[in-house]
Design a protein around this motif. Structure first.
Motif, PDB file in Angstrom:
ATOM      1  N   UNK A 174      13.002   6.905 -17.440  1.00 39.95           N
ATOM      2  CA  UNK A 174      12.554   7.176 -16.073  1.00 39.95           C
ATOM      3  C   UNK A 174      13.382   8.270 -15.396  1.00 39.95           C
ATOM      4  N   UNK A 175      14.236   8.952 -16.149  1.00 38.93           N
ATOM      5  CA  UNK A 175      15.093  10.007 -15.586  1.00 38.93           C
ATOM      6  C   UNK A 175      14.299  11.315 -15.483  1.00 38.93           C
ATOM      7  N   UNK A 176      14.219  11.903 -14.287  1.00 38.58           N
ATOM      8  CA  UNK A 176      13.501  13.174 -14.134  1.00 38.58           C
ATOM      9  C   UNK A 176      14.151  14.279 -14.971  1.00 38.58           C
ATOM     10  N   UNK A 177      13.373  14.883 -15.853  1.00 41.60           N
ATOM     11  CA  UNK A 177      13.963  15.850 -16.772  1.00 41.60           C
ATOM     12  C   UNK A 177      13.984  17.283 -16.237  1.00 41.60           C
ATOM     13  N   UNK A 178      13.036  17.649 -15.424  1.00 39.92           N
ATOM     14  CA  UNK A 178      13.054  18.989 -14.830  1.00 39.92           C
ATOM     15  C   UNK A 178      13.882  18.992 -13.550  1.00 39.92           C
ATOM     16  N   UNK A 179      13.661  18.005 -12.728  1.00 45.23           N
ATOM     17  CA  UNK A 179      14.362  17.890 -11.451  1.00 45.23           C
ATOM     18  C   UNK A 179      15.877  17.819 -11.634  1.00 45.23           C
ATOM     19  N   UNK A 180      16.327  17.164 -12.696  1.00 41.42           N
ATOM     20  CA  UNK A 180      17.757  17.043 -12.976  1.00 41.42           C
ATOM     21  C   UNK A 180      18.300  18.203 -13.804  1.00 41.42           C
ATOM     22  N   UNK A 181      17.463  19.173 -14.124  1.00 42.74           N
ATOM     23  CA  UNK A 181      17.913  20.337 -14.871  1.00 42.74           C
ATOM     24  C   UNK A 181      18.182  20.072 -16.338  1.00 42.74           C
ATOM     25  N   UNK A 182      17.652  18.973 -16.853  1.00 43.50           N
ATOM     26  CA  UNK A 182      17.845  18.650 -18.265  1.00 43.50           C
ATOM     27  C   UNK A 182      17.072  19.648 -19.123  1.00 43.50           C
ATOM     28  N   UNK A 183      15.844  19.944 -18.717  1.00 45.20           N
ATOM     29  CA  UNK A 183      15.043  20.992 -19.340  1.00 45.20           C
ATOM     30  C   UNK A 183      14.648  22.001 -18.271  1.00 45.20           C
ATOM     31  N   UNK A 184      14.354  23.206 -18.709  1.00 44.29           N
ATOM     32  CA  UNK A 184      13.841  24.221 -17.801  1.00 44.29           C
ATOM     33  C   UNK A 184      12.319  24.260 -17.930  1.00 44.29           C
ATOM     34  N   UNK A 185      11.693  24.937 -17.006  1.00 45.91           N
ATOM     35  CA  UNK A 185      10.238  25.054 -17.077  1.00 45.91           C
ATOM     36  C   UNK A 185       9.814  25.802 -18.343  1.00 45.91           C
ATOM     37  N   UNK A 186      10.645  26.683 -18.847  1.00 46.70           N
ATOM     38  CA  UNK A 186      10.326  27.387 -20.088  1.00 46.70           C
ATOM     39  C   UNK A 186      10.349  26.446 -21.291  1.00 46.70           C
ATOM     40  N   UNK A 187      11.204  25.424 -21.232  1.00 47.48           N
ATOM     41  CA  UNK A 187      11.250  24.443 -22.316  1.00 47.48           C
ATOM     42  C   UNK A 187       9.955  23.639 -22.408  1.00 47.48           C
ATOM     43  N   UNK A 188       9.230  23.544 -21.316  1.00 48.78           N
ATOM     44  CA  UNK A 188       8.004  22.743 -21.284  1.00 48.78           C
ATOM     45  C   UNK A 188       6.968  23.283 -22.272  1.00 48.78           C
ATOM     46  N   UNK A 210      14.302  16.075 -26.340  1.00 54.98           N
ATOM     47  CA  UNK A 210      14.774  16.519 -25.023  1.00 54.98           C
ATOM     48  C   UNK A 210      16.292  16.676 -25.019  1.00 54.98           C
ATOM     49  N   UNK A 211      17.007  15.713 -25.554  1.00 60.34           N
ATOM     50  CA  UNK A 211      18.475  15.802 -25.585  1.00 60.34           C
ATOM     51  C   UNK A 211      18.919  16.993 -26.433  1.00 60.34           C
ATOM     52  N   UNK A 212      18.226  17.240 -27.534  1.00 60.96           N
ATOM     53  CA  UNK A 212      18.571  18.359 -28.407  1.00 60.96           C
ATOM     54  C   UNK A 212      18.445  19.703 -27.686  1.00 60.96           C
ATOM     55  N   UNK A 213      17.478  19.825 -26.796  1.00 56.52           N
ATOM     56  CA  UNK A 213      17.241  21.093 -26.106  1.00 56.52           C
ATOM     57  C   UNK A 213      17.811  21.144 -24.694  1.00 56.52           C
ATOM     58  N   UNK A 214      18.428  20.074 -24.271  1.00 55.40           N
ATOM     59  CA  UNK A 214      18.923  19.973 -22.896  1.00 55.40           C
ATOM     60  C   UNK A 214      19.948  21.054 -22.581  1.00 55.40           C
ATOM     61  N   UNK A 215      19.811  21.624 -21.394  1.00 49.21           N
ATOM     62  CA  UNK A 215      20.779  22.604 -20.906  1.00 49.21           C
ATOM     63  C   UNK A 215      22.115  21.914 -20.648  1.00 49.21           C
ATOM     64  N   UNK A 216      22.060  20.814 -19.933  1.00 46.01           N
ATOM     65  CA  UNK A 216      23.218  19.963 -19.682  1.00 46.01           C
ATOM     66  C   UNK A 216      22.932  18.638 -20.364  1.00 46.01           C
ATOM     67  N   UNK A 217      23.651  18.353 -21.429  1.00 46.97           N
ATOM     68  CA  UNK A 217      23.390  17.148 -22.210  1.00 46.97           C
ATOM     69  C   UNK A 217      23.644  15.900 -21.359  1.00 46.97           C
ATOM     70  N   UNK A 218      22.607  15.089 -21.136  1.00 50.37           N
ATOM     71  CA  UNK A 218      22.804  13.855 -20.375  1.00 50.37           C
ATOM     72  C   UNK A 218      23.545  12.823 -21.216  1.00 50.37           C
ATOM     73  N   UNK A 219      24.421  12.057 -20.569  1.00 50.59           N
ATOM     74  CA  UNK A 219      25.153  11.013 -21.283  1.00 50.59           C
ATOM     75  C   UNK A 219      24.206   9.921 -21.763  1.00 50.59           C
TER      76      UNK A 219
END
Length: 82
Positions: free
Chosen positions: A28-42, A14-23
């Protein structure tokens, strides 16, 4: 593969593909809601999950939006057997 190893690999993917790299990506961090991944990444995430499961396909019945909320949900949905 242990639960810890699966979670670690999911986190790294997830971190490797993240749009905005989370620190600090927590399980328990929402990955779609927070924009970490897009629906296309799913789509690619599903293929990665199948790979982690030794090639076992993900059933269409398991493709609920809530299954991809966070790493905890992904693990419970695709790696915990009843």
């Amino acid at each position: 593969m242990t639960e810890s190893e699966i979670r670690q690999r999911l986190r790294a993917w997830i971190v490797n593909r993240a749009q905005d790299k989370p620190d600090d990506l927590r399980d328990d961090m929402p990955i779609l809601e927070n924009g970490i991944l897009t629906s296309l990444d799913v789509v690619e995430l599903i293929l990665f999950i199948e790979n982690l499961r030794g090639g076992a396909e993900v059933s269409a019945e398991d493709l609920e939006p809530s299954a991809f909320r966070d790493i905890d949900s992904i693990y419970r949905s695709f790696f915990v057997t009843a």
